[in-house]
Design an enzyme around this catalytic site. Structure first.
Site, PDB file in Angstrom:
ATOM      1  N   LYS A 156      -2.653  -8.102   3.722  1.00  7.53           N
ATOM      2  CA  LYS A 156      -2.960  -6.741   3.287  1.00  7.53           C
ATOM      3  C   LYS A 156      -3.826  -6.028   4.340  1.00  7.53           C
ATOM      4  CE  LYS A 156      -2.696  -7.957  -1.651  1.00  7.53           C
ATOM      5  NZ  LYS A 156      -3.448  -8.057  -2.938  1.00  7.53           N
ATOM      6  N   GLU A 178      11.174  -9.002  -3.667  1.00  4.98           N
ATOM      7  CA  GLU A 178      10.213  -8.506  -2.680  1.00  4.98           C
ATOM      8  C   GLU A 178      10.761  -8.609  -1.251  1.00  4.98           C
ATOM      9  OE1 GLU A 178       6.645 -10.713  -3.646  1.00  4.98           O
ATOM     10  OE2 GLU A 178       6.438  -9.679  -5.566  1.00  4.98           O
ATOM     11  N   ASN A 197      -8.513  -8.644  -1.670  1.00  5.45           N
ATOM     12  CA  ASN A 197      -8.216 -10.083  -1.638  1.00  5.45           C
ATOM     13  C   ASN A 197      -7.263 -10.517  -0.525  1.00  5.45           C
ATOM     14  OD1 ASN A 197      -5.889  -9.140  -2.807  1.00  5.45           O
ATOM     15  ND2 ASN A 197      -6.074 -10.301  -4.717  1.00  5.45           N
ATOM     16  N   PHE A 244      -6.382   0.146 -12.704  1.00  2.00           N
ATOM     17  CA  PHE A 244      -6.739  -0.030 -11.296  1.00  2.00           C
ATOM     18  C   PHE A 244      -5.606   0.342 -10.330  1.00  2.00           C
ATOM     19  CE2 PHE A 244      -5.327  -4.258 -12.807  1.00  2.00           C
ATOM     20  CZ  PHE A 244      -4.303  -4.525 -11.915  1.00  2.00           C
ATOM     21  N   TYR A 304       4.884  -3.360  -6.939  1.00  4.30           N
ATOM     22  CA  TYR A 304       3.955  -3.634  -8.042  1.00  4.30           C
ATOM     23  C   TYR A 304       4.446  -2.981  -9.344  1.00  4.30           C
ATOM     24  CZ  TYR A 304       0.313  -5.579  -4.930  1.00  4.30           C
ATOM     25  OH  TYR A 304      -0.431  -6.352  -4.052  1.00  4.30           O
ATOM     26  N   ARG A 324      -7.965 -16.999  -0.085  1.00  3.87           N
ATOM     27  CA  ARG A 324      -8.875 -16.047  -0.753  1.00  3.87           C
ATOM     28  C   ARG A 324     -10.231 -16.678  -1.020  1.00  3.87           C
ATOM     29  NH1 ARG A 324      -4.246 -14.104  -5.011  1.00  3.87           N
ATOM     30  NH2 ARG A 324      -3.432 -12.279  -3.911  1.00  3.87           N
ATOM     31  N   HIS A 381      -1.073 -11.130  -0.126  1.00  8.20           N
ATOM     32  CA  HIS A 381      -0.151 -11.113  -1.267  1.00  8.20           C
ATOM     33  C   HIS A 381       0.802 -12.291  -1.147  1.00  8.20           C
ATOM     34  CE1 HIS A 381       2.872  -9.843  -4.180  1.00  8.20           C
ATOM     35  NE2 HIS A 381       3.759 -10.245  -3.270  1.00  8.20           N
ATOM     36  N   ARG A 392       1.461 -19.743  -3.394  1.00  4.85           N
ATOM     37  CA  ARG A 392       0.395 -19.241  -4.274  1.00  4.85           C
ATOM     38  C   ARG A 392      -0.806 -20.184  -4.255  1.00  4.85           C
ATOM     39  NH1 ARG A 392       0.614 -14.106  -6.796  1.00  4.85           N
ATOM     40  NH2 ARG A 392      -0.490 -15.011  -8.548  1.00  4.85           N
ATOM     41  N   THR A 449      -6.049 -14.834  -7.942  1.00  3.56           N
ATOM     42  CA  THR A 449      -6.079 -13.387  -7.680  1.00  3.56           C
ATOM     43  C   THR A 449      -7.489 -12.890  -7.406  1.00  3.56           C
ATOM     44  OG1 THR A 449      -4.140 -13.088  -9.091  1.00  3.56           O
ATOM     45  CG2 THR A 449      -5.485 -11.128  -8.655  1.00  3.56           C
TER      46      THR A 449
END
Ligand code: DAT
Ligand code: MG
Length: 151
Positions: free
Chosen positions: A11, A128, A114, A59, A51, A104, A117, A87, A93
């Site tokens: 990100k 995606e 964070n 948010f 998303y 993270r 992704h 993951r 998250t």
């Protein structure tokens, strides 16, 4: 199968903080194969699809501006159980719930910053990947190390 694919993105905060090499190294060292990579800017149309399940969250406007605040490194990695294990490499998250040793957990402190992704299911990974990459941007090849990673 050994050729499951997942979408992993660094990100804007991860890019600006110089964490691209670290994040690529973790996926590479684990044994996954890089099949797509590009530095890109996300727009609102793309992010609303990416998303789609979060657009009604309070948010979401902040998430949008965060994700449009700078370049994103979009990548696709291939390997055994790559979605679920990807993951695991990312951590939870919320970085404060992420174990040390995860990306993270090691490099972030806030859920809104964070740094990475990762797709959360094989189905979403396929969606995606198709959203962020054109077919011809994904490259298939056999890494020379393949036989040292898979029996
Ligand atoms: P993940 O990125 O781990 O798949 P998610 O898909 O539930 O998590 O949410 C996408 C992103 O939205 C997440 O990385 C950071 C942001 N986010 C999620 N929950 C949030 C919250 N409660 N407050 C602020 N940002 C949130
Ligand atoms: Mg998610």
């Amino acid at each position: 199968s050994n050729n499951e694919r997942t979408f992993i993105a660094v990100k804007p905060d991860g890019v600006q903080r110089g964490l691209i090499p670290e994040i690529l190294t973790r996926f590479q060292n684990k044994g996954y194969k890089l099949v797509g990579i590009k530095l890109t800017l996300a727009n609102e149309t793309l992010l609303k699809q990416h998303y789609a399940d979060l657009t009604s969250k309070p948010f979401f406007p902040k998430l949008l501006s965060y994700m449009m605040s700078g370049p994103i490194l979009a990548t696709v990695w291939e390997g055994k159980d790559a979605v679920k294990q990807g993951r695991v490499l990312l951590g939870a998250t919320n970085p404060n719930a992420s174990a040390p040793g995860t990306i993270r957990g090691d490099y972030a402190v806030e859920v809104g910053r964070n740094i990475v992704h990762g797709s959360d299911s094989v189905e979403n990974a396929e969606k995606e990947i198709a959203l962020w990459f054109k077919k011809e941007e994904l490259v298939d090849y056999k890494p020379t190390m393949y036989g040292w990673i898979y029996e």
